[in-house]
Design a protein around this motif. Structure first.
Motif, mmCIF file in Angstrom:
data_model
loop_
_atom_site.group_PDB
_atom_site.id
_atom_site.type_symbol
_atom_site.label_atom_id
_atom_site.label_comp_id
_atom_site.label_asym_id
_atom_site.label_seq_id
_atom_site.Cartn_x
_atom_site.Cartn_y
_atom_site.Cartn_z
ATOM 1 N N LEU A 47 0.814 -1.011 -0.037
ATOM 2 C CA LEU A 47 0.078 -0.069 -0.075
ATOM 3 C C LEU A 47 0.897 1.268 0.007
ATOM 4 C CD1 LEU A 47 -2.888 -0.980 2.569
ATOM 5 C CD2 LEU A 47 -3.067 -1.036 0.006
ATOM 6 N N ILE A 48 1.059 1.805 -1.102
ATOM 7 C CA ILE A 48 1.933 2.895 -1.088
ATOM 8 C C ILE A 48 1.215 4.321 -1.146
ATOM 9 C CG2 ILE A 48 3.729 3.961 -2.668
ATOM 10 C CD1 ILE A 48 3.563 1.219 -4.246
ATOM 11 N N ARG A 108 -3.747 2.188 9.688
ATOM 12 C CA ARG A 108 -3.026 1.090 9.670
ATOM 13 C C ARG A 108 -3.245 0.229 8.254
ATOM 14 N NH1 ARG A 108 -0.110 -0.757 13.819
ATOM 15 N NH2 ARG A 108 0.098 0.516 15.682
ATOM 16 N N ALA A 109 -1.981 -0.601 7.756
ATOM 17 C CA ALA A 109 -2.429 -1.687 6.600
ATOM 18 C C ALA A 109 -3.201 -2.822 7.062
ATOM 19 C CB ALA A 109 -1.120 -1.818 6.130
ATOM 20 N N PRO A 110 -4.102 -3.261 6.446
ATOM 21 C CA PRO A 110 -4.674 -4.610 6.611
ATOM 22 C C PRO A 110 -3.703 -5.841 6.609
ATOM 23 C CG PRO A 110 -5.278 -3.809 4.463
ATOM 24 C CD PRO A 110 -4.482 -2.758 4.946
ATOM 25 N N ARG A 142 1.691 -4.497 3.217
ATOM 26 C CA ARG A 142 2.770 -3.689 3.848
ATOM 27 C C ARG A 142 2.498 -2.269 3.527
ATOM 28 N NH1 ARG A 142 7.788 -4.827 6.832
ATOM 29 N NH2 ARG A 142 7.509 -7.094 6.326
ATOM 30 N N LYS A 143 2.670 -1.367 4.321
ATOM 31 C CA LYS A 143 2.399 0.130 4.100
ATOM 32 C C LYS A 143 3.963 0.844 3.697
ATOM 33 C CE LYS A 143 1.224 3.161 7.196
ATOM 34 N NZ LYS A 143 0.296 3.959 8.148
ATOM 35 N N VAL A 144 3.833 1.513 2.570
ATOM 36 C CA VAL A 144 5.039 2.051 2.346
ATOM 37 C C VAL A 144 4.800 3.627 2.114
ATOM 38 C CG1 VAL A 144 6.858 2.322 0.735
ATOM 39 C CG2 VAL A 144 6.016 0.280 1.139
ATOM 40 N N ILE A 145 5.423 4.416 2.859
ATOM 41 C CA ILE A 145 5.118 6.082 2.730
ATOM 42 C C ILE A 145 6.391 6.813 2.032
ATOM 43 C CG2 ILE A 145 4.573 8.058 4.117
ATOM 44 C CD1 ILE A 145 3.859 5.622 6.352
#
Length: 606
Positions: A448-449, A467-469, A473-476
């Protein structure tokens, strides 16, 4: 003819005279517009301002009053009113800052904000809140923050001094806790209605997120006792017994109508170590304002970066030091990342070729360091260190490869990548969305970008905090905007490219530019802290230890590296007569030549 009647019916206006054609039609409408303009000019006197000029609301109100008086006097045939009008108008526009302050003091001399019945009501509400289960649970979490252990010291210092400097490292909780401590203390003492706290933030996103966090800790909706105000957006709190988080620019706008901030009892300047133009200007103005407002309390809040400068600037004001709670953060440098991932740079790519001067500079820096660490790293890593574009963010594929490595080898947690600007953010975003490598294609649908930069609307900026489900994986991918005052709870891994963009001013050519450059030690410490705010983390520095040794300690103050025309206009709106003298009172004064160049340019443009 039939078409013309339809057109006339739609417009509701009389049509042009019949028989006109071609150029005659154009000349008719041109003359008609000129006649209307002349008619408007005769009927009503007007003031025309440039769209870039900001005028205080009080000045606009008085201008309108004078214009109305002028119109009535002219209609009544008063011959001497023109001279009186001219004198009043000149005084209003030419009044200096000291006179502006004195006039404001007279207007507010009978101001009394205290309301004893409301104070009693606030005390009752505070007692009720202490029985709230949600509030008690959140208060227990607050007690874990280092600032809460210094609560008595903070309150005593503010009571006894007009200016206090609080120096706190990352994670100490000074931004969220100090305003609450002061507000609750006033309510408990029965003077809550006299308490209105304003806390400045360097960026929109920090003003909003901190306000939301504080209202959550107080178990109440945003806009009750806590709110925020940024440009074009606000959720203001109640008028009394409140905390407002705002950008520094918003507060400077308020000074234009009330230079003594009569409705503010405590002013907190947060992140002053960043040394923005607005912060430096506000501190200089406060040195003039404070003697006229002995009841106004000012709290300066800074990271542990040359804090003595601020203490000395405000006449050796007392300083409180609060150590932060940082979870362990493992710091890896470029050589460690290369040894870990085995990445090979494409040395034959002409697009990445750098000027010979840059290559020579890199070689002079890296060769002595390679000789020092020859025994610690294999030859392949040392050869990669010699590649000029190995550091920073020149190789976007390298950063993407590191993200995939973290996804493949490390435990769950969001990844925060610091990039210098929007262009590099877009390049990395595109690479992650359209990967070429098999490893990238494997992880593409699991990422998730979120880009994060100042051009994004506030609503989109807030999405990075979700938060990512499971399974994602969350990428900021962020600019320097995420470096201070913003806590993204699930960030565990920080990728620090070591690059940022700053304004630079060449006085010889009088040209200001936005340049990409290396960050300072202060920046790297702040970026590292993003990984250790709520749990242990890892910081990947994409530059060598040799590069870090060459970095400056702190950023150059913004006022020393930009043109001054805008700030001079802002000072003039505040009725500052002598801008030369005003600049000399600042914590770091710009060169006299820079000020002269700006003033001369404004005179030529007038």
């Amino acid at each position: 003819m039939h078409r013309g009647n339809k057109s006339q019916a739609r417009s509701g206006k009389s049509s042009r005279p019949p028989g006109l054609s071609g150029r005659e039609i154009g000349m008719y409408y041109k003359n008609l517009a000129r006649q209307r303009k002349n008619s408007d000019t005769k009927n009503e006197p007007k003031i025309k301002l440039s769209c870039d000029v900001t005028v205080p609301p009080g000045v606009i109100m008085r201008v309108n009053e004078y214009m109305d008086q002028f119109k009535l006097a002219r209609e009544a045939g008063q011959k001497h009113f023109d001279e009186n009008f001219q004198q009043q108008f000149r005084h209003m526009l030419n009044v200096n800052f000291e006179a502006f302050i004195e006039e404001t003091k007279k207007q507010n001399k009978d101001l009394n904000l205290q309301n004893r019945s409301l104070d009693a009501h606030l005390q009752d509400k505070q007692k009720e809140r202490l029985q709230n289960a949600d509030f008690r649970a959140r208060f227990e979490d607050r007690l874990k923050l280092p600032t809460m252990r210094h609560a008595t010291d903070v309150i005593d210092a503010v009571d006894k001094n007009q200016v206090v400097l609080i120096v706190g490292s990352t994670g100490c909780g000074k931004t969220t806790q100090v305003p609450q401590l002061l507000l609750d203390d006033c309510i408990e003492k029965g003077i809550g209605t006299t308490c209105r706290i304003v806390c400045t933030q360097p960026r929109r996103i920090s003003a909003i997120t901190v306000a939301e966090r504080v209202s959550y800790e107080r178990a109440e909706p945003l806009g009750h006792s806590v709110g925020y105000q940024i440009r074009l957006e606000s959720r203001k709190p109640r008028e009394r017994a409140s905390i407002t988080y705002c950008t520094t620019g918003v507060l400077l706008q308020q000074l234009q109508s009330d230079p003594l901030l009569h409705n503010v009892s405590v002013l907190l300047l947060d992140e002053i170590h960043e040394r923005s133009i607005e912060t430096d200007m506000l501190m200089a103005l406060l040195k003039i304002i404070l003697p006229h407002r002995p009841s106004l309390k000012v709290i300066l809040m800074s990271a542990t970066v040359r804090e003595e400068d601020f203490c000395n600037y405000f006449n050796r004001c007392p300083m409180l030091r609060i150590e932060g709670v940082m979870h362990p953060v493992e710091v890896l440098y470029l050589e460690d990342v290369l040894a870990m991932t085995g990445y090979q740079f494409d040395c034959g790519n002409n697009k990445r070729s750098q000027p010979r001067l840059d290559q020579s500079e890199h070689r002079n820096m890296i060769e002595p360091y390679i000789r020092q660490v020859r025994s610690r790293y294999d030859n392949n890593v040392l050869e990669q260190l010699r590649v000029p574009h190995s550091e920073g963010c020149e190789d976007i594929d390298f950063i993407a490869n590191l993200i995939y490595y973290i996804c493949n080898k490390k435990s769950d947690g969001a990844i925060l990548v610091f990039m210098p600007g929007l262009n590099k953010i877009s390049q990395l975003h595109s690479t992650l969305k359209n990967p070429r490598s098999p490893l990238g294609q494997r992880w593409r649908d699991h990422l998730l970008i979120f880009p994060l930069h100042s051009m994004l609307p506030s609503a989109e900026q807030q999405s990075v905090f979700k938060r990512a489900p499971n399974g994602k994986r969350k990428v900021i991918i962020s600019t320097i905007i995420a470096e201070t005052s913003v806590t993204i709870d699930d960030v565990v891994y920080v990728i620090n490219t070591g690059r940022t963009k700053v304004t630079d001013y060449d006085i010889e050519t009088n040209i200001q530019s936005l340049e990409e450059c290396w960050v300072t030690h202060a920046n790297t410490q702040q970026r590292k802290g993003r990984a250790g705010r709520v749990q242990p983390g890892v910081c990947y520095n994409l530059f060598s230890r040799a590069r870090e040794a060459l970095m400056s300690e702190v950023p150059t103050p913004e006022i020393l590296r930009c043109k001054l025309e805008t700030i001079i206009l802002s000072l003039k709106v505040l009725h500052i007569d002598d801008t030369y003298a005003m600049f000399q009172t600042m914590i770091d004064a710009p060169a006299q030549r820079t000020v002269s160049t700006a003033i001369n340019l404004l005179k030529r443009s007038a």
